[in-house]
Write a protein that holds these residues in place. Structure first.
Motif, short mmCIF file in Angstrom:
data_model
loop_
_atom_site.label_atom_id
_atom_site.label_comp_id
_atom_site.label_asym_id
_atom_site.label_seq_id
_atom_site.Cartn_x
_atom_site.Cartn_y
_atom_site.Cartn_z
N GLY A 1 0.85 -1.19 0.00
CA GLY A 1 0.00 0.00 0.00
C GLY A 1 0.88 1.24 0.00
N GLY A 2 0.32 2.36 -0.42
CA GLY A 2 1.06 3.62 -0.39
C GLY A 2 1.41 4.01 1.04
N ASP A 3 0.55 3.66 1.98
CA ASP A 3 0.82 4.00 3.39
C ASP A 3 2.12 3.38 3.87
N TYR B 1 -3.34 14.87 4.41
CA TYR B 1 -3.63 13.50 4.85
C TYR B 1 -3.28 13.34 6.33
N CYS C 1 1.28 16.37 -0.78
CA CYS C 1 0.18 15.53 -1.24
C CYS C 1 -0.40 16.22 -2.47
N ASP D 1 3.08 12.70 -2.72
CA ASP D 1 2.04 11.68 -2.53
C ASP D 1 0.99 11.83 -3.63
N ALA E 1 -1.43 9.67 -4.52
CA ALA E 1 -2.46 8.64 -4.38
C ALA E 1 -3.66 8.88 -5.30
N TYR E 2 -3.96 10.17 -5.58
CA TYR E 2 -5.14 10.51 -6.39
C TYR E 2 -4.80 10.97 -7.80
N SER F 1 -0.51 4.70 -5.55
CA SER F 1 -1.33 3.71 -4.86
C SER F 1 -2.18 2.98 -5.88
N SER G 1 -4.90 1.63 -4.76
CA SER G 1 -6.18 1.57 -4.02
C SER G 1 -7.29 2.38 -4.66
N LYS G 2 -6.95 3.52 -5.28
CA LYS G 2 -7.98 4.45 -5.70
C LYS G 2 -8.31 4.23 -7.18
N ARG H 1 -4.07 -3.97 -0.95
CA ARG H 1 -2.91 -3.33 -0.33
C ARG H 1 -1.69 -3.37 -1.26
#
Ligand SMILES: *Cc1c(COP(=O)(O)O)cnc(C)c1O
Length: 350
Positions: free
Chosen positions: A84-86, A110, A149, A180, A182-183, A206, A208-209, A217
């Motif tokens: 996961g990115g986390d 975030y 982010c 980051d 993620a989006y 990521s 995830s999105k 993950r």
């Protein structure tokens, strides 16, 4: 006496978005993709052999790195797969920060970043992102790790990549800039082209999105090998499992399916933005798969509660600059219709 380190004893942990058990609800609170992953992903997951499960996975996720490098136009040795990115955020805070090496970011952003800093017991330099000189302040802070982010959560906007490049340049030789993304699958630009230019930039991605794999993950970092090699020392020995590796590889390879999904969400986000504005909410343009809607006629927290009671889950943050707003994930047309209907009822009720 506590068994825990003092900073762990004192901190609060990360608060994940609510994961309701009921099925007849509309879940627009954690920015998941409302559409399933590519059918090719389901096929490779189902095809995973007992032999593949018995053995340890590839330590560096080479098969994913090779495929992703081809898709993204970077070199496979510039890609580091993570759980996961986390996980990449966690690895970076542990690799770059300590009591005398701060992490810096612009808030609101975030909410995991300050939690990771508290675990590591490193100082946080938080600048106000609503101020026009936020990036200048981040550059002047000269932190060991600066997290940008982009697009930002939960405020939805994209910082121009030239401005991020200027920040990286000012921090070169002094600190790392972790972007980051993620989006980014929903945004009109990205920072991958900075990797060649800067040895202090890491781009976080990521699955995830945009790729509908939040449950799997899987995330990854993109950076020059000098940074990747250092991060490998800090991460788990086998951070990505064989099923996730197969799924993520199939997902990123199927760009046709991925693009079609992203376009569906982008067209719904325009419709949702317009409809919420018509209902009297203030909704800035977004470069993500969620909206940050400001409630002007009723307190946002009351609207949040009324929506929850109607089985519609969005996210509310009782935090500076956010307490009058709701973060709403863009769903399917049907989910968005149900949200809009409930919102209309709530806003017009006495
Ligand atoms: C979702 C998200 C991530 C990474 O999430 P993973 O599920 O761990 O890949 C990172 N940063 C932000 C801002 C996010 O919203």
């Amino acid at each position: 006496m506590s068994y825990f380190r003092y900073n762990i004893e004192c901190m609060s942990g990360y608060t994940p978005g609510f994961q309701p058990k009921q099925t007849d609800i509309v879940k627009l609170n954690t920015n998941e993709n409302p559409y399933p992953p590519s059918p090719k992903v389901l096929a490779v997951v189902a095809d995973t052999s007992a032999e593949a499960l018995r053995r340890y996975p590839e330590p560096l996720g080479e098969s994913f790195a090779k495929t992703a490098a081809g898709v993204l136009g970077v070199k496979s040795e510039q890609i580091l797969p993570t759980n996961g990115g986390d996980d990449l955020l966690n690895i970076c805070v542990r690799a770059f920060c300590d009591a005398s090496r701060p992490v810096a970011f612009a808030e609101p952003t975030y909410s995991l970043y300050p939690v990771l800093a508290a675990i590591q017991d490193c100082p946080v330099i938080a600048v106000d992102r609503s101020q026009p000189d936020a990036l200048d302040k981040l550059a002047k802070a000269q932190a060991a790790l600066t997290i940008v982010c982009n697009p930002n959560a939960p405020t939805c906007e994209l910082t121009p990549i030239d401005a991020v490049a200027a920040l990286a340049k000012r921090l070169a030789g002094k600190g790392v800039v972790l972007i980051d993304e993620a989006y980014v699958d929903y945004a009109e630009d990205n920072a991958l082209r900075l990797i060649e230019r800067f040895d202090n930039v890491i781009v976080l991605r990521s699955m995830s999105k945009g790729y509908s794999l939040a449950g799997m993950r899987f995330g990854f970092g993109v950076a020059q090998p000098s940074l990747i090699d250092g991060l490998v020392k800090v991460r788990d020995s086998y951070p990505v499992d064989v099923v996730a590796l197969r799924a993520a590889t199939a997902a990123i390879a199927d760009q046709v399916y991925f693009r079609a999904n992203i376009e569906k969400i982008k067209s719904e986000r325009i419709r949702l933005t317009t409809a919420l504005r018509t209902l009297g909410l203030n909704v800035p343009a977004t470069q993500t798969n969620f909206l940050l809607a400001q409630c002007k006629t009723k307190p946002a927290e009351a609207v949040f509660k009324a929506l929850s009671e109607a089985g519609i889950f969005v996210r509310y943050f009782k935090l500076p600059q956010l307490e009058d707003k709701l973060r709403i994930t863009v769903g399917t047309p049907e989910q968005n219709d149900r949200l809009l209907e409930a919102m209309k009822t709530i806003l017009t009720a006495g």
